[in-house]
Design an enzyme around this catalytic site. Structure first.
Site, PDB file in Angstrom:
ATOM      1  N   GLU A 168       0.823  -1.211   0.000  1.00  0.00           N
ATOM      2  CA  GLU A 168       0.000   0.000   0.000  1.00  0.00           C
ATOM      3  C   GLU A 168       0.865   1.272   0.000  1.00  0.00           C
ATOM      4  O   GLU A 168       0.827   2.076   0.937  1.00  0.00           O
ATOM      5  CB  GLU A 168      -0.953  -0.005   1.193  1.00  0.00           C
ATOM      6  CG  GLU A 168      -1.884  -1.190   1.203  1.00  0.00           C
ATOM      7  CD  GLU A 168      -2.881  -1.195   2.360  1.00  0.00           C
ATOM      8  OE1 GLU A 168      -3.833  -1.992   2.316  1.00  0.00           O
ATOM      9  OE2 GLU A 168      -2.702  -0.388   3.300  1.00  0.00           O
ATOM     10  N   GLU A 366      -4.806  -8.949   0.518  1.00  0.00           N
ATOM     11  CA  GLU A 366      -5.514  -8.675   1.771  1.00  0.00           C
ATOM     12  C   GLU A 366      -7.001  -8.535   1.497  1.00  0.00           C
ATOM     13  O   GLU A 366      -7.408  -7.862   0.565  1.00  0.00           O
ATOM     14  CB  GLU A 366      -5.036  -7.365   2.433  1.00  0.00           C
ATOM     15  CG  GLU A 366      -3.686  -7.425   3.093  1.00  0.00           C
ATOM     16  CD  GLU A 366      -3.341  -6.121   3.801  1.00  0.00           C
ATOM     17  OE1 GLU A 366      -4.282  -5.399   4.239  1.00  0.00           O
ATOM     18  OE2 GLU A 366      -2.141  -5.814   3.914  1.00  0.00           O
TER      19      GLU A 366
END
Length: 472
Positions: A168, A366
């Site tokens: 991220e 995720e």
């Protein structure tokens, strides 16, 4: 309905170094950005829990690996803590004790039949580099990161065949410098975009080093794109969604996968004086070293509409100038986390990648459900009966498998997280794991109901999920 799970479809789990390790054995001067934030603003972390102890993975990793083996897990993603990997960041002096821990962990995973996937930076930028170079504002940090990657590949590339440059990469600077809601609370949109650019450049340099090393594996990046939905089919709402997609998704997808930045993004950055001024040599490095595959983190949709009010010209530029968040009436919510539950994002994101990025190989790195007060769901034997998590995974996996059947090049699903773990600010308030962590000195572990269900997915390769849900 029963859905067959392809035999080669990965069903794994994920976590990160800083969210599990704790500070056991950490030396002076090895703080990461997260460690420094925790020390500066402990009060914003729920009940004061943070990375200091976390799940004590440094000492308890074998316990977790044993539980992975019991669940029959085949793949596990975590990170190397860059801040702990060196005792001297500029002269690249490796902390041999920590490096041995990573090696031992990798060996333990392989011995248990679990394929390790390693990320080089999961928010673990060394505080030393923040203080001396302003972090990713500096090309010096890009160079130091590339050398860190080279050393990591040399040490573990014989055994680790799946690498990620960042997890991220957009998040830290968005929270800290675009929205200024996290320490150090500096609003600086130009810095936000510069950090985005330097992480793209760092990824390309790491890709070049990895490919030159002929390690026999692959390297990518874990992104967290948000599937954007306009409020309506009006041209104005459609444009709002396109602009959000441009600034927050394509800012990484396009250069990392296609090798070039969108011309529209360049023009807007120049117009708003936040351009990152790349050199021709840097753009060539980015173009020639695209990622082999992607990790994609997916939790919730992004809903936007055309802005209803004129932008305040005295405010620093923010992409919100072009969109406004839309609150969908009647949406299904995970009230513990404050996030919308909309499993169709899995299918829509898969088609987005298939149609726009030459169907690059990818996997969900995720997806999961954080739930508050899970102790309320413990049965008489003390096991958490987390049927809500089982339902959440089932519905998201159902849409993902539908996408695979429709030609998406998705290789698997990695649950966040294997164990309960610390999250930024949230700390242990919401639990995500298949494995419960008790907040006692021993950090006692126990399997939740979802762990046994997850094992049945891995073994039987059958997903039982209701065909229709009242999702909008």
């Amino acid at each position: 309905m029963k859905i067959a799970i392809p035999e080669n479809f990965i069903i794994g789990a994920a976590s990160s170094a800083w969210q599990t390790e704790g500070w056991h054995g950490k030396k002076d001067g090895q703080d990461s950005f997260l460690d420094s934030w925790y020390k500066e603003e402990t009060f914003v972390w729920h009940n004061g829990y943070g990375p200091a102890v976390a799940t004590n993975f440094m000492e308890k990793y074998q316990d977790d690996v044993d539980l992975m083996k019991e669940i029959h897990l085949t793949h596990y993603r975590t990170s190397i803590n860059w801040a702990r990997f060196f005792t001297d960041y500029e002269n690249l002096v490796v902390d041999e004790e920590y490096a041995q821990h990573i090696s031992d962990m990798v060996d333990a995973l392989l011995a248990a039949g679990v394929e390790p996937m390693l990320c080089l930076e999961h928010y673990e930028l060394p505080s030393y580099l923040m203080e001396k170079y302003d972090g990713w504002s500096s090309k010096k940090v890009v160079e130091l990161y590339a050398e860190y990657a080279r050393i990591a590949f040399e040490r573990y590339g014989d055994r680790v065949k799946h690498w990620f440059t960042f997890n991220e990469p957009i998040v830290v600077q968005t929270r800290c410098y675009l929205d200024a809601v996290r320490w150090p609370h500096e609003q600086n949109t130009k810095k936000w975009m510069l950090w985005n650019y330097h992480k793209v450049l760092a990824t390309a340099k790491a890709v070049a080093i990895y490919h030159a090393g002929n390690y026999g594996g692959r390297i990518g990046c874990v992104l967290n794109p948000e599937m954007v939905y306009p409020r309506s089919n009006s041209a104005e709402d459609q444009k709002a969604a396109e602009m959000y997609d441009l600034f927050f998704n394509r800012v990484y997808f396009d250069p990392m996968v296609n090798g070039v930045y969108p011309q529209k993004l360049i023009e807007l950055c120049q117009e708003h004086e936040i351009y990152f001024d790349p050199t021709p040599e840097e753009l060539a490095i980015i173009k020639e070293n695209t990622v082999d595959f992607l990790g994609v983190n997916q939790y919730y949709p992004k809903r936007v509409r055309a802005p209803r009010y004129q932008w305040n010209p005295e405010m620093p530029f923010h992409p919100e100038m072009y969109y406004e968040v839309f609150d969908l009436p009647g949406k299904k919510m995970n009230n513990s986390r404050g996030w919308e539950i909309y499993p169709q994002i899995m299918y829509d994101m898969a088609m987005y990648l298939k149609n726009n990025y030459h169907n690059i190989p990818w996997l969900v790195t995720e997806n999961g459900m954080g739930r508050e007060n899970e102790e309320n769901y413990q049965n008489e034997q003390g096991m958490v009966e987390d049927d809500y998590r089982i339902d959440f995974i089932s519905q998201h996996l159902r849409y993902l498998l539908k996408a695979v059947a429709d030609g998406a090049n998705c290789e698997g699903y990695m649950l966040w997280a294997f164990t309960d773990c610390v999250s930024p600010m949230n700390a242990f308030k919401n639990r995500y794991g298949l494995v419960r962590i008790e907040l006692n000195e021993e950090r006692t572990r126990s399997l939740k109901k979802s762990a046994y269900w997850y094992r049945s997915l891995i073994d039987d390769r059958i997903l039982e999920a209701e065909e229709e849900k009242l999702y909008r």
